[in-house]
Design an enzyme around this catalytic site. Structure first.
Site, mmCIF file in Angstrom:
data_model
loop_
_atom_site.group_PDB
_atom_site.id
_atom_site.type_symbol
_atom_site.label_atom_id
_atom_site.label_comp_id
_atom_site.label_asym_id
_atom_site.label_seq_id
_atom_site.Cartn_x
_atom_site.Cartn_y
_atom_site.Cartn_z
ATOM 1 N N ARG A 15 0.847 -1.212 0.000
ATOM 2 C CA ARG A 15 0.000 0.000 0.000
ATOM 3 C C ARG A 15 0.880 1.259 0.000
ATOM 4 O O ARG A 15 1.064 1.889 -1.021
ATOM 5 C CB ARG A 15 -0.944 -0.015 1.209
ATOM 6 C CG ARG A 15 -2.112 0.958 1.093
ATOM 7 C CD ARG A 15 -1.775 2.381 1.492
ATOM 8 N NE ARG A 15 -1.300 2.488 2.867
ATOM 9 C CZ ARG A 15 -0.805 3.606 3.379
ATOM 10 N NH1 ARG A 15 -0.695 4.698 2.637
ATOM 11 N NH2 ARG A 15 -0.375 3.644 4.621
ATOM 12 N N HIS A 208 9.117 6.619 8.328
ATOM 13 C CA HIS A 208 9.770 6.725 7.014
ATOM 14 C C HIS A 208 11.237 7.075 7.251
ATOM 15 O O HIS A 208 11.591 7.642 8.283
ATOM 16 C CB HIS A 208 9.078 7.791 6.161
ATOM 17 C CG HIS A 208 7.779 7.316 5.598
ATOM 18 N ND1 HIS A 208 7.615 7.000 4.282
ATOM 19 C CD2 HIS A 208 6.582 7.077 6.188
ATOM 20 C CE1 HIS A 208 6.375 6.596 4.073
ATOM 21 N NE2 HIS A 208 5.715 6.628 5.224
ATOM 22 N N CYS A 239 4.177 9.193 0.457
ATOM 23 C CA CYS A 239 2.792 9.629 0.269
ATOM 24 C C CYS A 239 2.729 10.616 -0.888
ATOM 25 O O CYS A 239 3.445 11.605 -0.899
ATOM 26 C CB CYS A 239 2.278 10.287 1.554
ATOM 27 S SG CYS A 239 0.628 10.970 1.335
HETATM 28 N N1 COA Z 1 -13.230 4.336 -2.800
HETATM 29 C C1 COA Z 1 -13.485 4.452 -4.119
HETATM 30 N N2 COA Z 1 -14.049 5.535 -4.675
HETATM 31 C C2 COA Z 1 -14.371 6.542 -3.842
HETATM 32 C C3 COA Z 1 -14.149 6.484 -2.476
HETATM 33 C C4 COA Z 1 -13.539 5.328 -1.951
HETATM 34 N N3 COA Z 1 -13.262 5.208 -0.665
HETATM 35 N N4 COA Z 1 -14.569 7.630 -1.921
HETATM 36 C C5 COA Z 1 -15.073 8.387 -2.904
HETATM 37 N N5 COA Z 1 -14.946 7.736 -4.071
HETATM 38 C C6 COA Z 1 -15.342 8.198 -5.416
HETATM 39 C C7 COA Z 1 -16.719 8.766 -5.446
HETATM 40 O O1 COA Z 1 -17.663 7.754 -5.653
HETATM 41 C C8 COA Z 1 -16.648 9.726 -6.611
HETATM 42 O O2 COA Z 1 -16.678 8.977 -7.816
HETATM 43 P P1 COA Z 1 -17.284 9.599 -9.173
HETATM 44 O O3 COA Z 1 -16.416 10.780 -9.515
HETATM 45 O O4 COA Z 1 -17.167 8.475 -10.148
HETATM 46 O O5 COA Z 1 -18.678 9.980 -8.818
HETATM 47 C C9 COA Z 1 -15.231 10.290 -6.483
HETATM 48 O O6 COA Z 1 -14.493 9.300 -5.750
HETATM 49 C C10 COA Z 1 -15.189 11.600 -5.740
HETATM 50 O O7 COA Z 1 -15.899 11.468 -4.531
HETATM 51 P P2 COA Z 1 -15.908 12.600 -3.412
HETATM 52 O O8 COA Z 1 -16.662 12.107 -2.243
HETATM 53 O O9 COA Z 1 -16.328 13.922 -4.019
HETATM 54 O O10 COA Z 1 -14.413 12.635 -3.006
HETATM 55 P P3 COA Z 1 -13.287 13.741 -3.228
HETATM 56 O O11 COA Z 1 -13.048 14.019 -4.667
HETATM 57 O O12 COA Z 1 -13.532 14.860 -2.302
HETATM 58 O O13 COA Z 1 -12.003 12.887 -2.703
HETATM 59 C C11 COA Z 1 -11.312 11.069 -1.268
HETATM 60 C C12 COA Z 1 -11.960 12.437 -1.374
HETATM 61 C C13 COA Z 1 -11.102 10.812 0.205
HETATM 62 C C14 COA Z 1 -12.235 10.015 -1.850
HETATM 63 C C15 COA Z 1 -9.976 11.043 -2.057
HETATM 64 O O14 COA Z 1 -9.250 12.228 -1.773
HETATM 65 C C16 COA Z 1 -9.144 9.835 -1.725
HETATM 66 O O15 COA Z 1 -9.468 8.712 -2.079
HETATM 67 N N6 COA Z 1 -8.018 10.031 -1.022
HETATM 68 C C17 COA Z 1 -7.137 8.952 -0.629
HETATM 69 C C18 COA Z 1 -5.802 9.522 -0.355
HETATM 70 C C19 COA Z 1 -4.796 8.456 -0.039
HETATM 71 O O16 COA Z 1 -4.971 7.266 -0.252
HETATM 72 N N7 COA Z 1 -3.677 8.935 0.461
HETATM 73 C C20 COA Z 1 -2.571 8.120 0.771
HETATM 74 C C21 COA Z 1 -2.704 7.450 2.067
HETATM 75 S S1 COA Z 1 -2.248 8.401 3.451
HETATM 76 ZN ZN ZN Z 2 3.651 6.148 5.324
#
Ligand code: COA
Ligand code: ZN
Length: 312
Positions: A15, A208, A239
């Site tokens: 991950r 890290h 990240c």
């Molecule tokens: N898994 C899959 N898809 C997801 C999701 C999840 N957990 N959460 C939201 N989505 C999808 C929504 O369904 C939407 O899809 P669409 O555009 O096809 O309709 C899209 O993502 C945007 O959803 P929204 O609620 O508006 O989210 P956002 O654009 O504000 O983004 C997060 C917020 C949290 C979903 C996004 O920033 C994210 O996944 N971040 C992860 C960051 C990460 O992994 N960082 C490293 C680890 S520390």
């Molecule tokens: Zn880390």
């Protein structure tokens, strides 16, 4: 309860390690890497993340991946940013789901597009949702020592956040130095304070190696009583939303440190070195732990370019 002589390693390479690589691995390649870690006896593995594939394309296909590797002997977890991630993780059958909340508003906004208050609300909601499921929810407190945008984080701020999360019912907390900025003295102070308030079974550390203090930080946390550590095979990691974050402390280095200090990890080093080779070969960018040259000699391990039959 964790035996005081045992150190439990959770490999987050699949991950944290792969989410930030220039090369995106296929689900099959990620499956191979996880299988290699299982073969090495790594007791816990973070298999991936149920996050927006638009935000982190490298983590797509987490459900399929988990179905490929699932077994009852390994403690598997996956990262989730929100309730949707929790639902997807539960549907996939992942036993531990890891929320992530940073100590600072700026980092939360960059990483998960939420303020601290919103991120904590999500934690409260998801922990409540988990009561009706078999899934366990733990929380990563990211940028626990320093934020790339807001600078040094006061220990009390991190402690307050941990206490809030435990009060909400978080099963465990992973204190994460997301950008590898902590020094061992800070680790010692923060972890000793947390250990005085909570069971060490519920605390874990994630370092890290950005400033080459990763192993020193692990040592400081061990001295404070911590027995659970994240590490990343071959030192993969970083990240995408935290500028300057480099690889996690390498699993092979942490296993070496722990075993040489007399702790048991249950991990087979020659098999772990094979997993490290595979990580190097698949990504083309991982470099292996700092101790790789010595470990290769000690375990008479051929280097990755010959043992895997192809150059990275
Ligand atoms: N898994 C899959 N898809 C997801 C999701 C999840 N957990 N959460 C939201 N989505 C999808 C929504 O369904 C939407 O899809 P669409 O555009 O096809 O309709 C899209 O993502 C945007 O959803 P929204 O609620 O508006 O989210 P956002 O654009 O504000 O983004 C997060 C917020 C949290 C979903 C996004 O920033 C994210 O996944 N971040 C992860 C960051 C990460 O992994 N960082 C490293 C680890 S520390
Ligand atoms: Zn880390």
């Amino acid at each position: 309860m964790t035996h005081p002589d045992t150190i439990i390693i959770n490999d987050v390479g699949p991950r944290d390690g792969l989410q930030n690589q220039p090369k995106i691995l296929t689900v099959d390649e990620r499956t191979q890497l996880i299988q290699a870690l299982i073969e090495a006896g790594v007791p816990a593995i973070e298999v991936g993340a149920f996050v927006s594939p638009k935000a982190v394309p490298a983590m797509a296909g987490a459900a399929e991946l988990f179905a490929n590797v699932n077994n009852s002997d390994t403690d598997f977890s996956a990262l989730i940013p929100n309730a949707k991630g929790f639902e997807l993780g539960v549907a996939a059958g992942v036993p531990t789901l890891s929320l992530v909340v940073a100590t600072s508003n700026t980092m939360n906004e960059k990483n998960i597009r939420m303020t601290n208050a919103q991120a904590l609300d999500v934690c409260r909601t998801v922990i409540a949702m988990s009561q009706d499921t078999a899934a366990t929810v733990q929380v990563y407190v990211a940028t626990a020592f320093e934020c790339p945008f807001e600078g040094i984080i006061a220990a009390q701020q991190t402690i307050d956040m941990c206490n809030t999360l435990f009060d909400m019912g978080a099963n465990a907390i992973v204190v994460a130095d997301t950008i590898g900025a902590a020094n061992p003295k800070q680790v010692s102070a923060l972890m000793s304070e947390l250990v005085s308030q909570h069971s060490t079974d519920k605390l874990s550390c994630h370092f890290h190696d950005t400033r080459a203090m990763g192993l020193a930080d692990v040592y400081a946390a061990i001295e404070a009583g911590i027995r659970r550590f994240d590490a990343s095979i071959a030192g993969l990691g970083g990240c995408p939303f935290a500028p300057g974050a480099s690889g996690n402390v390498a699993t092979e280095d942490v296993v070496m440190l722990a075993e040489q200090m007399g702790f048991h990890t249950g991990i087979d080093m020659p098999a772990l070195l094979r997993a490290s080779d595979l990580a190097i070969q698949l990504t083309g960018s991982a470099r292996g732990g700092n101790a790789r040259a010595w470990l290769d000699r000690k375990f008479q391990h051929n280097n990755h370019s010959t043992s895997q039959g192809s150059k990275p």
